[in-house]
Design a protein around this motif. Sequence first.
Motif, short mmCIF file in Angstrom:
data_model
loop_
_atom_site.label_atom_id
_atom_site.label_comp_id
_atom_site.label_asym_id
_atom_site.label_seq_id
_atom_site.Cartn_x
_atom_site.Cartn_y
_atom_site.Cartn_z
N ARG A 30 0.65 -1.30 0.04
CA ARG A 30 0.19 -0.01 -0.21
C ARG A 30 0.92 1.31 0.07
NH1 ARG A 30 -4.32 -2.25 4.32
NH2 ARG A 30 -5.46 -3.51 3.00
N LYS A 31 1.74 1.45 0.89
CA LYS A 31 2.64 2.47 1.06
C LYS A 31 3.25 2.74 -0.31
CE LYS A 31 5.98 4.86 3.87
NZ LYS A 31 6.69 4.77 5.20
N THR A 32 4.15 1.54 -0.81
CA THR A 32 4.79 1.79 -2.21
C THR A 32 3.82 2.28 -3.32
OG1 THR A 32 6.20 0.15 -1.32
CG2 THR A 32 6.31 0.23 -3.75
N ALA A 34 1.04 4.01 -3.06
CA ALA A 34 0.79 5.45 -2.86
C ALA A 34 1.83 6.29 -3.35
CB ALA A 34 0.32 5.62 -1.49
N ASN A 35 2.89 5.89 -3.28
CA ASN A 35 4.12 6.64 -3.60
C ASN A 35 4.46 6.72 -4.92
OD1 ASN A 35 5.10 7.27 -1.21
ND2 ASN A 35 6.60 5.64 -0.63
N ASP A 127 -8.06 1.65 1.17
CA ASP A 127 -7.36 0.26 1.40
C ASP A 127 -7.59 -0.67 0.14
OD1 ASP A 127 -5.79 1.44 3.62
OD2 ASP A 127 -6.94 0.19 4.99
#
Length: 147
Positions: A30-32, A34-35, A127
């Motif tokens: 998820r964080k990757t 979003a980046n 999410d």
Amino acid sequence: MATMRVVTIMAAAEDDDCTWDEADELSLYRKTTANVVRRYFRISVELGRLPAPLGKGLGFLRARSSDYKLSSFEDGMIFVCDVERCIKRLDPFEQALLQRIVMQNYTLEETAKLMHCVMRTVVRRYDDGLDRLSAMFLGNGMLKSSC
């Protein structure tokens, strides 16, 4: 009671043609993801394109995905078109969430107020949208699997 909960989770995962392990693994990206969307937004603006959720693009088409080490205008354009194509496959609500949270840096609370829905819905759908986008990026080779 605990066994019923596990059965419910497994049944919900089967409905989406995705096992619990795969769904849980996608949450790691998820964080990757979003980046990657933030990078898409930045490069899109630098190239003079309005990002897909914010308006119509210029309509450039690509036949396939490629490696994303950006060194030229063409590489940037390919990256933008590939990410845009994936974002357009999300439903409009998920696109709007990405726009507000990732591209415009609204908090989850602010997004819930702006979209006139409860916080729980925003968190769950955001999410889910990131997980779907992660699966598309993994399928296209835009993200490398950790396995």
